[in-house]
Scaffold this motif. Structure first.
Motif, mmCIF file in Angstrom:
data_model
loop_
_atom_site.group_PDB
_atom_site.id
_atom_site.type_symbol
_atom_site.label_atom_id
_atom_site.label_comp_id
_atom_site.label_asym_id
_atom_site.label_seq_id
_atom_site.Cartn_x
_atom_site.Cartn_y
_atom_site.Cartn_z
ATOM 1 N N SER A 267 50.123 -12.697 -6.877
ATOM 2 C CA SER A 267 51.075 -13.788 -6.648
ATOM 3 C C SER A 267 52.031 -13.930 -7.822
ATOM 4 C CB SER A 267 50.344 -15.106 -6.367
ATOM 5 O OG SER A 267 49.493 -15.430 -7.445
ATOM 6 N N GLU A 268 51.563 -13.664 -9.048
ATOM 7 C CA GLU A 268 52.432 -13.750 -10.220
ATOM 8 C C GLU A 268 53.495 -12.657 -10.191
ATOM 9 O OE1 GLU A 268 48.995 -13.406 -10.628
ATOM 10 O OE2 GLU A 268 48.591 -15.539 -10.839
ATOM 11 N N GLU A 269 53.071 -11.425 -9.885
ATOM 12 C CA GLU A 269 54.014 -10.307 -9.821
ATOM 13 C C GLU A 269 54.999 -10.518 -8.678
ATOM 14 O OE1 GLU A 269 55.972 -6.741 -10.716
ATOM 15 O OE2 GLU A 269 54.695 -8.058 -11.894
ATOM 16 N N ASN A 270 54.499 -10.975 -7.548
ATOM 17 C CA ASN A 270 55.373 -11.235 -6.410
ATOM 18 C C ASN A 270 56.419 -12.294 -6.761
ATOM 19 O OD1 ASN A 270 55.986 -10.505 -3.722
ATOM 20 N ND2 ASN A 270 55.185 -12.476 -3.033
ATOM 21 N N ALA A 271 56.007 -13.335 -7.460
ATOM 22 C CA ALA A 271 56.945 -14.389 -7.879
ATOM 23 C C ALA A 271 58.007 -13.818 -8.805
ATOM 24 C CB ALA A 271 56.193 -15.530 -8.547
ATOM 25 N N ARG A 272 57.610 -12.925 -9.722
ATOM 26 C CA ARG A 272 58.585 -12.305 -10.634
ATOM 27 C C ARG A 272 59.588 -11.456 -9.861
ATOM 28 N NH1 ARG A 272 54.135 -12.126 -14.183
ATOM 29 N NH2 ARG A 272 53.460 -10.102 -13.421
ATOM 30 N N LEU A 273 59.102 -10.684 -8.886
ATOM 31 C CA LEU A 273 59.997 -9.849 -8.089
ATOM 32 C C LEU A 273 60.961 -10.709 -7.262
ATOM 33 C CD1 LEU A 273 57.450 -7.149 -6.862
ATOM 34 C CD2 LEU A 273 59.199 -6.877 -8.647
ATOM 35 N N VAL A 274 60.434 -11.757 -6.654
ATOM 36 C CA VAL A 274 61.277 -12.662 -5.853
ATOM 37 C C VAL A 274 62.316 -13.333 -6.745
ATOM 38 C CG1 VAL A 274 61.266 -14.813 -4.515
ATOM 39 C CG2 VAL A 274 59.592 -13.023 -4.016
ATOM 40 N N ASN A 275 61.914 -13.747 -7.941
ATOM 41 C CA ASN A 275 62.840 -14.381 -8.869
ATOM 42 C C ASN A 275 63.966 -13.424 -9.273
ATOM 43 O OD1 ASN A 275 63.816 -16.446 -10.573
ATOM 44 N ND2 ASN A 275 62.722 -15.569 -12.310
ATOM 45 N N ARG A 276 63.606 -12.181 -9.548
ATOM 46 C CA ARG A 276 64.641 -11.189 -9.893
ATOM 47 C C ARG A 276 65.606 -10.994 -8.739
ATOM 48 N NH1 ARG A 276 62.623 -6.364 -13.779
ATOM 49 N NH2 ARG A 276 64.827 -5.865 -13.672
ATOM 50 N N MET A 277 65.071 -10.922 -7.518
ATOM 51 C CA MET A 277 65.935 -10.734 -6.354
ATOM 52 C C MET A 277 66.832 -11.941 -6.153
ATOM 53 S SD MET A 277 66.691 -8.417 -4.206
ATOM 54 C CE MET A 277 68.290 -8.744 -3.500
ATOM 55 N N ALA A 278 66.320 -13.136 -6.388
ATOM 56 C CA ALA A 278 67.137 -14.353 -6.255
ATOM 57 C C ALA A 278 68.296 -14.331 -7.252
ATOM 58 C CB ALA A 278 66.266 -15.597 -6.466
ATOM 59 N N ARG A 279 68.032 -13.866 -8.477
ATOM 60 C CA ARG A 279 69.111 -13.759 -9.464
ATOM 61 C C ARG A 279 70.154 -12.743 -9.021
ATOM 62 N NH1 ARG A 279 64.777 -13.902 -13.272
ATOM 63 N NH2 ARG A 279 65.103 -11.698 -13.692
ATOM 64 N N ILE A 280 69.701 -11.630 -8.446
ATOM 65 C CA ILE A 280 70.631 -10.606 -7.955
ATOM 66 C C ILE A 280 71.484 -11.174 -6.831
ATOM 67 C CG2 ILE A 280 70.787 -8.386 -6.744
ATOM 68 C CD1 ILE A 280 68.179 -7.594 -8.329
ATOM 69 N N ILE A 281 70.863 -11.907 -5.917
ATOM 70 C CA ILE A 281 71.612 -12.519 -4.807
ATOM 71 C C ILE A 281 72.641 -13.503 -5.353
ATOM 72 C CG2 ILE A 281 71.404 -14.098 -2.837
ATOM 73 C CD1 ILE A 281 68.683 -12.670 -2.262
ATOM 74 N N GLY A 282 72.244 -14.313 -6.333
ATOM 75 C CA GLY A 282 73.180 -15.246 -6.946
ATOM 76 C C GLY A 282 74.354 -14.534 -7.583
ATOM 77 N N HIS A 283 74.060 -13.450 -8.265
ATOM 78 C CA HIS A 283 75.117 -12.669 -8.899
ATOM 79 C C HIS A 283 76.041 -12.052 -7.838
ATOM 80 C CE1 HIS A 283 76.044 -10.416 -12.805
ATOM 81 N NE2 HIS A 283 77.056 -10.230 -12.000
ATOM 82 N N ALA A 284 75.454 -11.537 -6.761
ATOM 83 C CA ALA A 284 76.261 -10.954 -5.681
ATOM 84 C C ALA A 284 77.147 -12.012 -5.032
ATOM 85 C CB ALA A 284 75.354 -10.299 -4.635
ATOM 86 N N ASN A 285 76.636 -13.222 -4.875
ATOM 87 C CA ASN A 285 77.457 -14.308 -4.328
ATOM 88 C C ASN A 285 78.621 -14.640 -5.252
ATOM 89 O OD1 ASN A 285 76.270 -14.826 -1.810
ATOM 90 N ND2 ASN A 285 74.635 -16.004 -2.764
ATOM 91 N N LYS A 286 78.402 -14.567 -6.552
ATOM 92 C CA LYS A 286 79.491 -14.792 -7.507
ATOM 93 C C LYS A 286 80.565 -13.714 -7.357
ATOM 94 C CE LYS A 286 76.679 -17.267 -10.838
ATOM 95 N NZ LYS A 286 76.017 -17.258 -12.143
ATOM 96 N N VAL A 287 80.137 -12.479 -7.134
ATOM 97 C CA VAL A 287 81.092 -11.392 -6.915
ATOM 98 C C VAL A 287 81.888 -11.658 -5.643
ATOM 99 C CG1 VAL A 287 81.357 -8.921 -6.466
ATOM 100 C CG2 VAL A 287 79.720 -9.704 -8.193
ATOM 101 N N LYS A 288 81.202 -12.100 -4.592
ATOM 102 C CA LYS A 288 81.894 -12.432 -3.337
ATOM 103 C C LYS A 288 82.959 -13.483 -3.587
ATOM 104 C CE LYS A 288 80.199 -15.246 -0.331
ATOM 105 N NZ LYS A 288 79.413 -15.953 0.677
ATOM 106 N N ASN A 289 82.620 -14.499 -4.367
ATOM 107 C CA ASN A 289 83.596 -15.545 -4.690
ATOM 108 C C ASN A 289 84.753 -14.999 -5.511
ATOM 109 O OD1 ASN A 289 82.079 -17.443 -3.322
ATOM 110 N ND2 ASN A 289 80.999 -18.131 -5.157
ATOM 111 N N MET A 290 84.472 -14.087 -6.419
ATOM 112 C CA MET A 290 85.536 -13.471 -7.211
ATOM 113 C C MET A 290 86.518 -12.742 -6.300
ATOM 114 S SD MET A 290 83.404 -11.904 -10.452
ATOM 115 C CE MET A 290 84.842 -11.205 -11.278
ATOM 116 N N ILE A 291 85.988 -12.039 -5.310
ATOM 117 C CA ILE A 291 86.847 -11.322 -4.369
ATOM 118 C C ILE A 291 87.671 -12.318 -3.558
ATOM 119 C CG2 ILE A 291 86.878 -9.818 -2.325
ATOM 120 C CD1 ILE A 291 84.305 -8.491 -3.548
ATOM 121 N N ALA A 292 87.016 -13.380 -3.087
ATOM 122 C CA ALA A 292 87.724 -14.406 -2.302
ATOM 123 C C ALA A 292 88.823 -15.076 -3.125
ATOM 124 C CB ALA A 292 86.734 -15.453 -1.799
#
Length: 94
Positions: free
Chosen positions: A6-31
């Protein structure tokens, strides 16, 4: 089949959430019609983060598969497991 702690899974999910947040920022930059150089730099950062996460997951998968190989009693079972592992590796490096 391997399951992360559960700890490792939480770390992986957290990393993916940061990546998604970063990708959304890129989307906004394009917009916002931001400078292409800035957008490309941010896209490279997102790609690097995804590659890093993928490597972590692949490494864990390889370690688990190598451990499981010794548990198979027949050569056919080992061969099937190796073939499945190679399918994953081939998809990853495409």
């Amino acid at each position: 089949m391997h399951h992360h702690s559960s700890e490792e899974n939480a770390r992986l999910v957290n990393r993916m959430a940061r990546i998604i947040g970063h990708a959304n920022k890129v989307k906004n930059m394009i917009a916002e019609d931001r400078n292409c150089t800035e957008v490309l730099i941010q896209l490279a950062a997102v790609r690097a983060a995804l590659t890093s996460l993928s490597k972590l997951i692949l490494e864990e998968h390889l370690n688990e598969c190598m451990t499981e190989l010794s548990e198979f009693e027949s050569e056919e079972e080992r061969r099937e497991a190796i073939d499945g592992l190679m399918d994953v590796v081939n998809q990853f490096i495409k």
